[in-house]
Design a protein around this motif. Structure first.
Motif, short mmCIF file in Angstrom:
data_model
loop_
_atom_site.label_atom_id
_atom_site.label_comp_id
_atom_site.label_asym_id
_atom_site.label_seq_id
_atom_site.Cartn_x
_atom_site.Cartn_y
_atom_site.Cartn_z
N LYS A 30 -35.99 -12.75 -8.46
CA LYS A 30 -35.81 -13.53 -6.59
C LYS A 30 -34.64 -14.81 -7.02
O LYS A 30 -35.07 -15.83 -8.09
N ARG A 31 -33.75 -14.53 -6.45
CA ARG A 31 -32.07 -16.07 -6.44
C ARG A 31 -33.13 -17.02 -5.56
O ARG A 31 -33.47 -17.42 -4.29
N VAL A 32 -32.26 -17.62 -6.33
CA VAL A 32 -32.82 -19.46 -5.46
C VAL A 32 -31.37 -19.96 -4.86
O VAL A 32 -31.74 -20.26 -3.88
N ASP A 33 -30.48 -19.49 -5.46
CA ASP A 33 -29.24 -20.23 -4.57
C ASP A 33 -28.23 -19.36 -5.21
O ASP A 33 -28.08 -17.60 -5.66
N ASP A 34 -26.71 -19.02 -4.74
CA ASP A 34 -25.37 -18.23 -5.43
C ASP A 34 -25.34 -18.04 -6.96
O ASP A 34 -24.46 -17.34 -6.99
N THR A 35 -25.99 -18.76 -7.07
CA THR A 35 -25.93 -19.21 -8.98
C THR A 35 -27.25 -18.63 -10.07
O THR A 35 -26.79 -18.96 -11.02
N THR A 36 -28.15 -19.02 -9.20
CA THR A 36 -29.42 -19.20 -9.95
C THR A 36 -30.56 -17.94 -9.17
O THR A 36 -30.78 -17.99 -8.89
N LEU A 37 -31.22 -17.26 -10.71
CA LEU A 37 -32.16 -16.40 -10.02
C LEU A 37 -33.26 -16.80 -10.92
O LEU A 37 -33.45 -17.61 -12.34
N MET A 38 -34.42 -16.58 -10.70
CA MET A 38 -35.45 -17.24 -11.10
C MET A 38 -36.59 -16.50 -11.95
O MET A 38 -36.70 -14.54 -10.38
N GLY A 39 -36.84 -15.47 -12.50
CA GLY A 39 -37.21 -14.34 -13.33
C GLY A 39 -39.15 -14.85 -13.94
O GLY A 39 -39.38 -16.20 -14.06
N ILE A 40 -39.64 -13.72 -13.44
CA ILE A 40 -40.95 -14.42 -14.02
C ILE A 40 -41.87 -12.36 -14.60
O ILE A 40 -41.49 -11.57 -14.72
N MET A 41 -41.82 -12.52 -16.38
CA MET A 41 -42.52 -11.94 -16.73
C MET A 41 -43.92 -11.81 -16.37
O MET A 41 -44.51 -12.08 -16.73
N ASN A 42 -44.38 -10.21 -16.54
CA ASN A 42 -45.77 -9.97 -16.20
C ASN A 42 -45.80 -8.43 -17.14
O ASN A 42 -45.36 -7.83 -17.32
N GLY A 43 -47.37 -7.76 -16.43
CA GLY A 43 -47.40 -6.54 -17.20
C GLY A 43 -48.69 -6.66 -17.45
O GLY A 43 -49.39 -6.59 -16.42
#
Length: 61
Positions: A30-43
């Motif tokens: 998910k985009r946080v701002d123009d230079t940052t993505l937040m990621g979450i790992m699940n399965g």
């Protein structure tokens, strides 16, 4: 292993999602701002209430 990319809905939010061939793992971005993505790992084998593995990706010029 070559990942495939697409979109999926996670807790009501549409995310960019990477799915790994032969692995029960999903990375959601998910985009946080123009230079940052937040990621979450699940399965597939993760309990619905976690644990989840979160990470931040920042663009480095």
């Amino acid at each position: 292993m070559s990942p495939a990319c697409g979109t999926s809905k996670v807790r009501g939010e549409v995310t960019a999602t990477m799915v790994y061939d032969g692995q029960p793992i999903f990375d959601h971005f998910k985009r946080v701002d123009d230079t940052t993505l937040m990621g979450i790992m699940n399965g597939k084998e993760f309990p619905e209430d976690g644990p989840f593995f979160c990470f931040i990706l920042e663009y480095a010029a």
